[in-house]
Write an enzyme that holds these catalytic residues in place. Sequence first.
Site, PDB file in Angstrom:
ATOM      1  N   GLU A 149       0.652  -1.228  -0.036  1.00 50.35           N
ATOM      2  CA  GLU A 149      -0.255   0.155  -0.034  1.00 50.35           C
ATOM      3  C   GLU A 149       0.822   1.182  -0.103  1.00 50.35           C
ATOM      4  OE1 GLU A 149      -2.733  -0.141   3.197  1.00 50.35           O
ATOM      5  OE2 GLU A 149      -3.827  -2.050   2.836  1.00 50.35           O
ATOM      6  N   CYS A 189       3.294   8.418   1.648  1.00 51.63           N
ATOM      7  CA  CYS A 189       3.821   7.583   2.417  1.00 51.63           C
ATOM      8  C   CYS A 189       4.196   6.138   1.649  1.00 51.63           C
ATOM      9  CB  CYS A 189       2.766   7.185   3.533  1.00 51.63           C
ATOM     10  SG  CYS A 189       3.595   5.935   4.856  1.00 51.63           S
ATOM     11  N   CYS A 193       6.660  -7.089   6.917  1.00 52.21           N
ATOM     12  CA  CYS A 193       7.723  -6.584   7.893  1.00 52.21           C
ATOM     13  C   CYS A 193       7.993  -7.939   8.890  1.00 52.21           C
ATOM     14  CB  CYS A 193       7.262  -5.510   8.468  1.00 52.21           C
ATOM     15  SG  CYS A 193       8.483  -4.627   9.467  1.00 52.21           S
ATOM     16  N   CYS A 215       6.339  -5.309  15.541  1.00 48.10           N
ATOM     17  CA  CYS A 215       5.917  -4.198  16.507  1.00 48.10           C
ATOM     18  C   CYS A 215       4.591  -4.558  16.963  1.00 48.10           C
ATOM     19  CB  CYS A 215       6.107  -2.677  15.955  1.00 48.10           C
ATOM     20  SG  CYS A 215       7.749  -2.423  15.566  1.00 48.10           S
ATOM     21  N   CYS A 243       1.080  -2.723  15.339  1.00 49.32           N
ATOM     22  CA  CYS A 243       1.442  -2.574  13.827  1.00 49.32           C
ATOM     23  C   CYS A 243       0.655  -3.463  12.971  1.00 49.32           C
ATOM     24  CB  CYS A 243       2.664  -2.428  13.489  1.00 49.32           C
ATOM     25  SG  CYS A 243       3.035  -2.133  11.655  1.00 49.32           S
ATOM     26  N   GLY A 280       6.946  -1.926   6.088  1.00 48.90           N
ATOM     27  CA  GLY A 280       8.216  -2.741   6.014  1.00 48.90           C
ATOM     28  C   GLY A 280       9.414  -1.597   6.778  1.00 48.90           C
ATOM     29  N   GLU A 281      10.382  -2.144   7.231  1.00 46.77           N
ATOM     30  CA  GLU A 281      11.602  -1.509   7.732  1.00 46.77           C
ATOM     31  C   GLU A 281      12.360  -0.911   6.881  1.00 46.77           C
ATOM     32  OE1 GLU A 281      12.480  -0.208  10.856  1.00 46.77           O
ATOM     33  OE2 GLU A 281      14.438   0.471   9.179  1.00 46.77           O
ATOM     34  N   LEU A 290       9.878   5.526  18.048  1.00 50.10           N
ATOM     35  CA  LEU A 290      10.185   5.266  19.303  1.00 50.10           C
ATOM     36  C   LEU A 290       9.241   4.665  20.163  1.00 50.10           C
ATOM     37  CD1 LEU A 290      12.621   5.842  20.920  1.00 50.10           C
ATOM     38  CD2 LEU A 290      11.772   7.729  21.862  1.00 50.10           C
ATOM     39  N   HIS A 291       7.859   5.127  20.357  1.00 47.37           N
ATOM     40  CA  HIS A 291       6.691   4.789  20.896  1.00 47.37           C
ATOM     41  C   HIS A 291       6.985   4.542  22.577  1.00 47.37           C
ATOM     42  CE1 HIS A 291       5.726   4.798  16.640  1.00 47.37           C
ATOM     43  NE2 HIS A 291       6.537   3.646  16.449  1.00 47.37           N
ATOM     44  N   ASN A 345      -4.233   3.575  15.895  1.00 44.02           N
ATOM     45  CA  ASN A 345      -5.564   3.092  15.105  1.00 44.02           C
ATOM     46  C   ASN A 345      -5.849   1.841  15.172  1.00 44.02           C
ATOM     47  OD1 ASN A 345      -6.420   5.907  13.273  1.00 44.02           O
ATOM     48  ND2 ASN A 345      -4.259   5.749  12.895  1.00 44.02           N
ATOM     49  N   CYS A 375      -2.492   5.931   9.757  1.00 46.88           N
ATOM     50  CA  CYS A 375      -0.928   5.410   9.956  1.00 46.88           C
ATOM     51  C   CYS A 375      -1.289   3.905  11.034  1.00 46.88           C
ATOM     52  CB  CYS A 375      -0.418   6.356  10.769  1.00 46.88           C
ATOM     53  SG  CYS A 375       1.203   6.067  11.026  1.00 46.88           S
TER      54      CYS A 375
END
Length: 390
Positions: free
Chosen positions: A106, A119, A126, A130, A133, A180-181, A235-236, A313, A356
């Site tokens: 996407e 974006c 990925c 996380c 995510c 993805g990273e 970071l989160h 989200n 997001c």
Amino acid sequence: MTAVPAANTADPSKTERTNLLGLPEAKLVAFFESFGEKRFRATQVLKWIHQRGAENFDEMTNISKSLREKLKEVAEIRAPEVIQQLDSSDGTRKFLIRVTGGSIVETVFIPEGDRGTLCVSSQVGCSLDCSFCATGKQGFDRDLTAAEIIGQVWIAAKSFNQLQPNGPRKVTNVVMMGMGEPLLNFDNVVDSMNLMMEDNAYGISKRRVTLSTSGVVPALDKLGQYTDACLAISLHAPNDELRNELVPINKKYPIAVLLDSAKRYIAGLPDTHRRITIEYTMIDHVNDRPEHAHQLAELLQDVPVKINLIPFNPFKLSDYKRASNNAIRRFQTILMEAGYITTIRTTRGEDIDAACGQLAGTVNDMTKRSERYRAKFDELQTVKIIAPSP
Ligand code: SF4
């Protein structure tokens, strides 16, 4: 919903032609020189592809017919295939893009005043998992090629007629924050970011191209040798204990190691005054308390940053909930009082699942992780509470 015409989407396994879409100028020059052509041909072709949206060599009218015939034999311009374009009522546009192998990635365009931010995804799924995510729950298939990464910019710009002579400049910013990273697909991401910034391609300012990483420190340590794009850190969490839960790669590269590496990157850029963007997803009763904000303020005191708070989200395979507006505002106030530029990201494109953390696509999951999550989710749905007998 509008279908967007795609360029030649032939299966690459059936051809050995070089896909010129993913070659930055230096590599395109080497390609032309490899069969005795002058380097200015590379510039001409680069402009045709990325500034005029050319999909085949016959369109390139300032190139001799004989060279065009030669190019048809040895090269191609092959973008990934758009299978759906979704337009939100707020102007957000999402592209579902099928890549070789059948997986769907996407790409999301978010307009805001004069700015249009794209974006972009860097991998199919990925591997980093996380916990907040949606992409992480999809498992991992493979890295995108440079052509598949820059192809997302090409597709979006073309959908707005930006690649026509004097077309509107709609895609003004790019963030490598999709699926993805990016630092786990280093070479292809670097090539495509260079294309975004090259004057003869998209010419986007280095201050408007941002790579976001969850913290692959060895790759971040070498990034500065290859690009001077902006940096964002996912970071989160303000401490290692919590971040280990939310962003598992933290167990390998803890916060202090990551921030040191990020500081070195930013210090090595030629221009001063650049700040690292800190992304902090706000999750209800997980990382949204005032003490977390105070810890974050202390943690970042000697790092040049701006902080972006992102309301979580919710999605199907997650138990987390979005932090309340009050909690987010309180968090922001604490950080601002500590002297940090702190913004709250507006949620966009919710009616098309483009917000997001919702980028999920359809991934040919090599890790089988998505199956495991689904099984767990189904199990939870079928648990019945049996009332005790009176
Ligand atoms: S947040 Fe980024 S790094 Fe983490 S699982 Fe999602 S896509 Fe991967």
